[in-house]
Design an enzyme around this catalytic site. Structure first.
Site, PDB file in Angstrom:
ATOM      1  N   MET A   1      -9.736  11.299   0.999  1.00 25.46           N
ATOM      2  CA  MET A   1      -9.726  11.059   2.408  1.00 25.46           C
ATOM      3  C   MET A   1     -10.772  12.303   2.920  1.00 25.46           C
ATOM      4  SD  MET A   1      -5.661  10.328   2.909  1.00 25.46           S
ATOM      5  CE  MET A   1      -5.410  10.908   1.566  1.00 25.46           C
TER       6      MET A   1
ATOM      7  N   HIS B   1      -7.121   8.892  -4.013  1.00 25.64           N
ATOM      8  CA  HIS B   1      -7.340   8.433  -2.910  1.00 25.64           C
ATOM      9  C   HIS B   1      -8.441   9.430  -2.098  1.00 25.64           C
ATOM     10  CE1 HIS B   1      -5.527   7.137   1.381  1.00 25.64           C
ATOM     11  NE2 HIS B   1      -6.650   7.208   1.369  1.00 25.64           N
TER      12      HIS B   1
ATOM     13  N   PHE C   1      -0.893  12.714   6.235  1.00 22.47           N
ATOM     14  CA  PHE C   1       0.374  13.333   6.209  1.00 22.47           C
ATOM     15  C   PHE C   1       1.301  12.433   5.379  1.00 22.47           C
ATOM     16  CE2 PHE C   1      -1.610  15.139  10.158  1.00 22.47           C
ATOM     17  CZ  PHE C   1      -1.540  16.407   9.795  1.00 22.47           C
TER      18      PHE C   1
ATOM     19  N   GLY D   1       5.163  11.177   4.930  1.00 23.99           N
ATOM     20  CA  GLY D   1       6.410  11.169   5.777  1.00 23.99           C
ATOM     21  C   GLY D   1       6.451  10.427   7.117  1.00 23.99           C
TER      22      GLY D   1
ATOM     23  N   HIS E   1      -0.555   8.535  -7.873  1.00 23.73           N
ATOM     24  CA  HIS E   1      -1.289   8.448  -6.602  1.00 23.73           C
ATOM     25  C   HIS E   1      -1.743   9.825  -6.106  1.00 23.73           C
ATOM     26  CE1 HIS E   1      -3.067   6.497  -2.922  1.00 23.73           C
ATOM     27  NE2 HIS E   1      -2.574   7.398  -2.195  1.00 23.73           N
TER      28      HIS E   1
ATOM     29  N   MET F   1      -7.590  15.547   0.483  1.00 20.23           N
ATOM     30  CA  MET F   1      -7.812  15.615   2.006  1.00 20.23           C
ATOM     31  C   MET F   1      -8.660  16.640   2.303  1.00 20.23           C
ATOM     32  SD  MET F   1      -3.971  15.129   3.660  1.00 20.23           S
ATOM     33  CE  MET F   1      -3.136  13.658   2.818  1.00 20.23           C
TER      34      MET F   1
ATOM     35  N   SER G   1       3.068   9.031  -4.657  1.00 22.63           N
ATOM     36  CA  SER G   1       2.072   9.882  -4.161  1.00 22.63           C
ATOM     37  C   SER G   1       2.652  11.477  -4.507  1.00 22.63           C
ATOM     38  CB  SER G   1       1.693   9.645  -2.636  1.00 22.63           C
ATOM     39  OG  SER G   1       1.322  10.989  -2.117  1.00 22.63           O
TER      40      SER G   1
ATOM     41  N   ASP H   1      -3.788  12.103  -3.351  1.00 23.60           N
ATOM     42  CA  ASP H   1      -4.194  12.072  -2.221  1.00 23.60           C
ATOM     43  C   ASP H   1      -5.151  13.520  -1.817  1.00 23.60           C
ATOM     44  OD1 ASP H   1      -3.208   9.966  -0.710  1.00 23.60           O
ATOM     45  OD2 ASP H   1      -1.275  10.780  -1.067  1.00 23.60           O
TER      46      ASP H   1
ATOM     47  N   ASP I   1      -0.462   1.997   1.619  1.00 21.68           N
ATOM     48  CA  ASP I   1       0.046   3.215   1.561  1.00 21.68           C
ATOM     49  C   ASP I   1       0.280   3.875   2.818  1.00 21.68           C
ATOM     50  OD1 ASP I   1      -0.162   6.008   0.899  1.00 21.68           O
ATOM     51  OD2 ASP I   1      -2.433   6.138   0.559  1.00 21.68           O
ATOM     52  N   GLY I   2       1.471   4.297   3.007  1.00 21.37           N
ATOM     53  CA  GLY I   2       1.972   5.118   3.988  1.00 21.37           C
ATOM     54  C   GLY I   2       3.336   4.419   4.635  1.00 21.37           C
TER      55      GLY I   2
ATOM     56  N   MET J   1      -4.107   1.314   4.638  1.00 22.45           N
ATOM     57  CA  MET J   1      -3.427   2.397   5.196  1.00 22.45           C
ATOM     58  C   MET J   1      -2.364   1.466   6.255  1.00 22.45           C
ATOM     59  SD  MET J   1      -4.264   4.916   3.681  1.00 22.45           S
ATOM     60  CE  MET J   1      -2.978   5.977   4.393  1.00 22.45           C
TER      61      MET J   1
HETATM   62  C1  DX5 Z   1      -1.241   9.569   3.755  1.00 26.85           C
HETATM   63  C2  DX5 Z   1      -1.497   9.407   2.252  1.00 26.85           C
HETATM   64  C3  DX5 Z   1      -0.191   8.888   1.718  1.00 26.85           C
HETATM   65  C4  DX5 Z   1       1.034   9.629   1.901  1.00 26.85           C
HETATM   66  C5  DX5 Z   1       2.015   8.505   1.567  1.00 26.85           C
HETATM   67  O1  DX5 Z   1      -2.306  10.043   4.159  1.00 26.85           O
HETATM   68  O2  DX5 Z   1      -2.802   8.733   1.934  1.00 26.85           O
HETATM   69  O3  DX5 Z   1      -0.701   8.506   0.388  1.00 26.85           O
HETATM   70  O4  DX5 Z   1       1.287  10.747   0.798  1.00 26.85           O
HETATM   71  O5  DX5 Z   1       3.100   9.298   1.775  1.00 26.85           O
HETATM   72  P1  DX5 Z   1       4.515   8.532   2.298  1.00 26.85           P
HETATM   73  O6  DX5 Z   1       4.906   7.419   1.327  1.00 26.85           O
HETATM   74  O7  DX5 Z   1       5.484   9.458   2.704  1.00 26.85           O
HETATM   75  O8  DX5 Z   1       4.243   7.880   3.624  1.00 26.85           O
HETATM   76 ZN    ZN Z   2      -2.956   8.045  -0.324  1.00 28.73          ZN
END
Ligand code: DX5
Ligand code: ZN
Length: 215
Positions: free
Chosen positions: A68, A66, A143, A145, A33, A37, A8, A35, A175-176, A137
């Site tokens: 969101m 992805h 976020f 981390g 990937h 948002m 990501s 993200d 993911d996550g 998820m």
């Molecule tokens: C969260 C995202 C993830 C995120 C994963 O909302 O969809 O893709 O970037 O990051 P890590 O691997 O750090 O949890």
């Molecule tokens: Zn994601």
């Protein structure tokens, strides 16, 4: 099981995005990937269409986008034109999910459906024949981390047995909070693709970490 990794870019160094993309091109990463948002569906804003377009010019692997965002059906063609290859929308964000997935396929992309930690895999039964990817998820989206939610493993096991009954290839992506210690369990539970942000980009050697995540 495929054992693919989709790093990501949310955790990448945006000042050095070009170099980060080159590193991923040369690594064993399978997808990029991305993200997206909107600050409405999730409490954070990331980046949008112009950035996806710029990444697509340099990325040598499929763009796994992805969304969101609310009303994702309004943005199918703009993301396709920006270079998305796999477009995933949230189950919780789509009133007409079946139509939205069909529109993604008609636009020439692979269609993904994403479920939040509170959404049960049983709700996907009627859309499985229309999707190429189910993205589970394993944190609440918004976020990078965050801490991995352990119940996600049971969801992957359940989903794997549902998919095995469908006469069609559907990939399970997770993911996550994925890192070197939980990746083996997730692949074993039936995941095909693991997303990793923080684990890859905060590592001393990101390319080596991608390789290790696959083992
Ligand atoms: C969260 C995202 C993830 C995120 C994963 O909302 O969809 O893709 O970037 O990051 P890590 O691997 O750090 O949890
Ligand atoms: Zn994601």
């Amino acid at each position: 099981m495929k054992k693919m990794i989709s790093p990501s870019l949310l955790s990448a160094n945006f000042l050095e995005l070009g170099r980060e993309i080159e590193m991923l091109n040369e690594s064993e990463a399978d997808w990029f990937h991305l993200d997206i948002m909107d600050g409405v569906f999730v409490p954070n804003i990331s980046f949008g269409i112009p950035v996806v377009k710029a990444i697509s010019r340099k990325a040598a692997k499929p763009l796994d986008v992805h969304l969101m965002i609310v009303n994702p059906d309004r943005y199918i063609l703009p993301f396709r034109d920006a270079g998305a290859n796999i477009l995933s929308v949230h189950y919780e964000a789509c009133i007409h999910l079946h139509r939205c997935l069909q529109q993604i396929k008609e636009a020439g992309m692979k269609a993904g459906v994403v479920i939040n930690p509170h959404t049960g895999v049983n709700l996907l039964k009627d859309v499985l024949p229309y999707v190429d990817v189910v993205l589970v998820m394993s944190v609440n989206p918004g976020f990078g981390g965050q801490q991995f939610i352990p119940q996600s493993i049971q969801k992957i096991i359940e989903l794997r047995s549902m998919i095995d009954k469908v006469d069609k290839e559907v990939l399970i992506e997770v993911d996550g909070g994925i890192n070197l210690s939980n990746a083996p369990v997730l692949f074993q539970a039936g995941a095909d693709v693991l997303v990793a942000g923080n684990a890859v980009f905060s590592a001393k050697d990101p390319a080596q970490t991608i390789k290790l995540l696959k083992q």
